[in-house]
Design an enzyme around this catalytic site. Structure first.
Site, PDB file in Angstrom:
ATOM      1  N   HIS A  50     -28.876  28.491   6.335  1.00 37.18           N
ATOM      2  CA  HIS A  50     -29.145  28.410   8.052  1.00 37.18           C
ATOM      3  C   HIS A  50     -29.061  29.863   8.874  1.00 37.18           C
ATOM      4  O   HIS A  50     -28.879  29.847   9.974  1.00 37.18           O
ATOM      5  CB  HIS A  50     -27.948  27.472   8.582  1.00 37.18           C
ATOM      6  CG  HIS A  50     -26.580  28.057   8.540  1.00 37.18           C
ATOM      7  ND1 HIS A  50     -25.733  28.110   7.351  1.00 37.18           N
ATOM      8  CD2 HIS A  50     -25.890  28.887   9.575  1.00 37.18           C
ATOM      9  CE1 HIS A  50     -24.655  28.900   7.732  1.00 37.18           C
ATOM     10  NE2 HIS A  50     -24.780  29.316   8.971  1.00 37.18           N
TER      11      HIS A  50
HETATM   12  C1  UD1 Z   1     -23.599  29.390  14.516  1.00 36.68           C
HETATM   13  C2  UD1 Z   1     -23.000  30.844  13.997  1.00 36.68           C
HETATM   14  C3  UD1 Z   1     -23.019  31.207  12.579  1.00 36.68           C
HETATM   15  C4  UD1 Z   1     -22.320  30.119  11.946  1.00 36.68           C
HETATM   16  C5  UD1 Z   1     -22.979  28.802  12.064  1.00 36.68           C
HETATM   17  C6  UD1 Z   1     -22.101  27.642  11.439  1.00 36.68           C
HETATM   18  C7  UD1 Z   1     -23.186  32.447  15.847  1.00 36.68           C
HETATM   19  C8  UD1 Z   1     -24.097  33.871  16.245  1.00 36.68           C
HETATM   20  N1  UD1 Z   1     -23.658  31.884  14.837  1.00 36.68           N
HETATM   21  O1  UD1 Z   1     -25.202  29.442  13.923  1.00 36.68           O
HETATM   22  O2  UD1 Z   1     -22.422  32.139  12.450  1.00 36.68           O
HETATM   23  O3  UD1 Z   1     -22.593  30.447  10.545  1.00 36.68           O
HETATM   24  O4  UD1 Z   1     -22.823  28.443  13.573  1.00 36.68           O
HETATM   25  O5  UD1 Z   1     -22.994  26.339  11.425  1.00 36.68           O
HETATM   26  O6  UD1 Z   1     -22.356  32.081  16.388  1.00 36.68           O
HETATM   27  N2  UD1 Z   1     -27.831  22.977  17.405  1.00 36.68           N
HETATM   28  C9  UD1 Z   1     -27.873  21.660  17.417  1.00 36.68           C
HETATM   29  N3  UD1 Z   1     -26.722  20.949  17.387  1.00 36.68           N
HETATM   30  C10 UD1 Z   1     -25.559  21.665  17.105  1.00 36.68           C
HETATM   31  C11 UD1 Z   1     -25.478  22.931  17.265  1.00 36.68           C
HETATM   32  C12 UD1 Z   1     -26.611  23.720  17.165  1.00 36.68           C
HETATM   33  O7  UD1 Z   1     -29.005  20.935  17.259  1.00 36.68           O
HETATM   34  O8  UD1 Z   1     -24.451  20.850  17.436  1.00 36.68           O
HETATM   35  C13 UD1 Z   1     -29.496  23.638  17.132  1.00 36.68           C
HETATM   36  C14 UD1 Z   1     -29.808  24.047  18.517  1.00 36.68           C
HETATM   37  O9  UD1 Z   1     -31.054  24.112  18.275  1.00 36.68           O
HETATM   38  C15 UD1 Z   1     -29.494  25.581  18.302  1.00 36.68           C
HETATM   39  C16 UD1 Z   1     -29.481  25.977  17.089  1.00 36.68           C
HETATM   40  O10 UD1 Z   1     -29.083  24.611  16.343  1.00 36.68           O
HETATM   41  O11 UD1 Z   1     -30.345  26.327  19.168  1.00 36.68           O
HETATM   42  C17 UD1 Z   1     -28.420  27.116  16.738  1.00 36.68           C
HETATM   43  O12 UD1 Z   1     -27.380  26.960  16.977  1.00 36.68           O
HETATM   44  P1  UD1 Z   1     -26.055  28.119  17.248  1.00 36.68           P
HETATM   45  O13 UD1 Z   1     -24.756  27.831  17.697  1.00 36.68           O
HETATM   46  O14 UD1 Z   1     -26.860  29.088  18.161  1.00 36.68           O
HETATM   47  O15 UD1 Z   1     -26.226  29.015  16.103  1.00 36.68           O
HETATM   48  P2  UD1 Z   1     -25.947  28.359  14.470  1.00 36.68           P
HETATM   49  O16 UD1 Z   1     -27.136  28.804  13.826  1.00 36.68           O
HETATM   50  O17 UD1 Z   1     -25.463  27.048  14.553  1.00 36.68           O
HETATM   51  N1  UDP Z   2     -20.178  21.779   5.389  1.00 36.87           N
HETATM   52  C1  UDP Z   2     -20.217  20.292   5.844  1.00 36.87           C
HETATM   53  N2  UDP Z   2     -21.387  19.519   5.497  1.00 36.87           N
HETATM   54  C2  UDP Z   2     -22.432  20.144   5.561  1.00 36.87           C
HETATM   55  C3  UDP Z   2     -22.797  21.447   5.067  1.00 36.87           C
HETATM   56  C4  UDP Z   2     -21.582  22.450   5.292  1.00 36.87           C
HETATM   57  O1  UDP Z   2     -18.886  19.738   5.940  1.00 36.87           O
HETATM   58  O2  UDP Z   2     -23.591  19.287   5.618  1.00 36.87           O
HETATM   59  C5  UDP Z   2     -19.232  22.561   5.565  1.00 36.87           C
HETATM   60  C6  UDP Z   2     -18.930  23.263   4.326  1.00 36.87           C
HETATM   61  O3  UDP Z   2     -17.959  22.612   3.508  1.00 36.87           O
HETATM   62  C7  UDP Z   2     -18.089  24.608   4.949  1.00 36.87           C
HETATM   63  C8  UDP Z   2     -18.518  24.786   6.134  1.00 36.87           C
HETATM   64  O4  UDP Z   2     -19.445  23.441   6.455  1.00 36.87           O
HETATM   65  O5  UDP Z   2     -16.839  24.369   4.756  1.00 36.87           O
HETATM   66  C9  UDP Z   2     -19.560  25.783   6.234  1.00 36.87           C
HETATM   67  O6  UDP Z   2     -20.141  25.978   7.580  1.00 36.87           O
HETATM   68  P1  UDP Z   2     -21.666  26.650   7.679  1.00 36.87           P
HETATM   69  O7  UDP Z   2     -22.274  26.910   6.425  1.00 36.87           O
HETATM   70  O8  UDP Z   2     -22.234  25.949   8.884  1.00 36.87           O
HETATM   71  O9  UDP Z   2     -21.035  28.147   8.504  1.00 36.87           O
HETATM   72  P2  UDP Z   2     -20.573  29.353   7.805  1.00 36.87           P
HETATM   73  O10 UDP Z   2     -19.590  29.284   6.743  1.00 36.87           O
HETATM   74  O11 UDP Z   2     -22.058  30.015   7.072  1.00 36.87           O
HETATM   75  O12 UDP Z   2     -20.211  30.210   8.873  1.00 36.87           O
END
Ligand code: UD1
Ligand code: UDP
Length: 361
Positions: free
Chosen positions: A205
């Protein structure tokens, strides 16, 4: 003495849960401020329900947006709440936009900031998280370093030794608190019709991977060739960002890749524990593999978790299909007897203690 626990995304909810549990058990005056950066049920609420966390006192509902817009909204929203509540300290965890905005808002109000998982560096400024990490560390008062290496990095950047606390990573607490329950309760293997050890688990992601059509396509091709070579499916619980990009870029995958909605924490832990191998660009997942004794192939060119490479639990594959396949081959044969470098599962307790004593100082 009161503490505001600020969080906004899936990994923050999971990794802050041991600290919240500690605050609850010790009757510490605390409240949760949720920014609403993540809001979909499977990225947010499901974790509050499953981990039995108290409701957030505030939810800013900021939602998605470009970095400046999202960070700005969070900053303004948090400032308002903090001015009203004036807690003695705030806690943030990790490297998201929520974390940077939380630390900045508190710091400007002279409220002390504790940063959980301080001192991680990828040295790659293409990652928005790297900027968030560096800036958050440098405006925090209590830096909770999960490993010795993280502590050394902070010292090397001139952060005073007496602000740094070596605690281990709260993900070890969270894994230990949930992995057995997961085995008892989760029926995910049956639901997906896979056998233990006979599937791969994948997540991807990161913005620098999935927002780039060439890199994302390369990763998906790599996953397909690994599945084909070993005759095992790849289960990929797909993050909403990646789902959106697959649609936008018109990418298709073959039947060996099973795209499913993101799953709850216990189901994910159970899937991790029983996977033949995990391929990921997630920070938290790299750590969990290492803790659970499952080999990991990281779909990135660098990592801020080099401890996982050093102990032999992880390898960097980047996004080229051939390299992903050769890394998977190498890791499938790997002995799984490495040591867990992320601590003893008592990080939440240590953080709570420091916050209590530190605030009373
Ligand atoms: C964010 C964090 C990243 C983290 C990740 C965990 C930043 C810069 N990035 O990235 O470090 O690893 O969360 O998962 O803070 N969206 C949904 N539903 C949600 C959330 C997001 O549909 O509940 C979609 C939206 O289209 C949105 C996109 O995901 O535009 C990205 O969401 P965003 O919070 O901007 O960044 P992440 O990629 O989730
Ligand atoms: N995770 C979860 N369900 C999923 C994928 C990930 O519960 O379908 C959990 C995973 O166990 C870990 C956390 O989400 O604890 C990692 O989050 P993510 O990969 O979104 O973010 P990052 O760690 O890269 O910031």
């Amino acid at each position: 003495m009161s503490i505001a626990i600020i969080l906004g995304t899936r990994p923050e909810i999971i990794k802050m849960s041991p600290v919240i549990r500690e605050c609850e058990q010790k009757n510490l005056d605390h409240f949760i401020l949720h920014t609403g950066q993540h809001y979909s049920y499977e990225m947010d609420r499901v974790f509050f329900e499953q981990l039995e966390l108290p409701e957030a006192r505030y939810n800013l509902d900021v939602g998605s947006g470009n970095h400046g817009e999202q960070t700005g909204k969070i900053l303004a929203g948090i400032e308002k709440v903090l001015m009203q509540e004036m807690p003695d300290a705030v806690l943030v965890q990790g490297d998201t936009n929520t974390v940077l905005a939380g630390a900045l808002a508190a710091s400007k109000l002279h409220i002390r900031v504790g940063h959980v998982e301080a001192g991680l560096r990828s040295y790659d400024r293409r990652m928005p998280e790297e900027t968030n990490r560096v800036l958050t560390d440098h405006c925090s008062d209590y830096l909770f370093a999960p490993t010795e290496m993280a502590r050394e990095i902070l010292l090397g950047e001139g952060i005073p030794a007496d602000s740094i606390y070596f605690t281990g990573n709260t993900i070890v607490d969270a894994v230990r608190q949930n992995v057995e329950l997961a085995a008892e309760r989760s029926s995910i293997l049956d639901e997906l019709d896979v056998e233990a050890g006979r599937y791969f688990l994948a997540t991807a992601h990161r913005q620098e991977n999935v927002d780039d059509p060439a890199r994302f396509t390369g990763i998906l091709k790599g996953l397909e060739s690994v599945a084909e070579e070993f005759g095992m499916p790849v289960i990929y619980p797909i993050h909403p960002r990646s789902q959106k990009r697959i649609r936008e870029f018109g990418i298709s995958t073959n039947n060996n890749i099973k795209l499913i909605d993101p799953v709850d924490f216990m189901s994910f832990l159970h899937l991790e524990k029983n996977a033949g191998l995990i391929l990921t660009d997630s920070g938290g997942v790299q750590e969990e593999c290492c803790i659970l004794g499952v080999p990991c192939v990281t779909l990135r060119d660098n990592t801020e978790r080099p401890e996982t490479l050093e102990v032999g639990a992880n390898v960097l594959a980047g996004s080229e299909p051939e390299r992903i396949a050769s890394c998977a081959r190498g890791m499938m044969d790997r002995d799984r007897d490495w040591e867990n470098p992320f601590g003893d599962g008592k990080a939440g307790e240590r953080i709570r203690r420091v916050m209590t004593m530190g605030v009373e100082k």
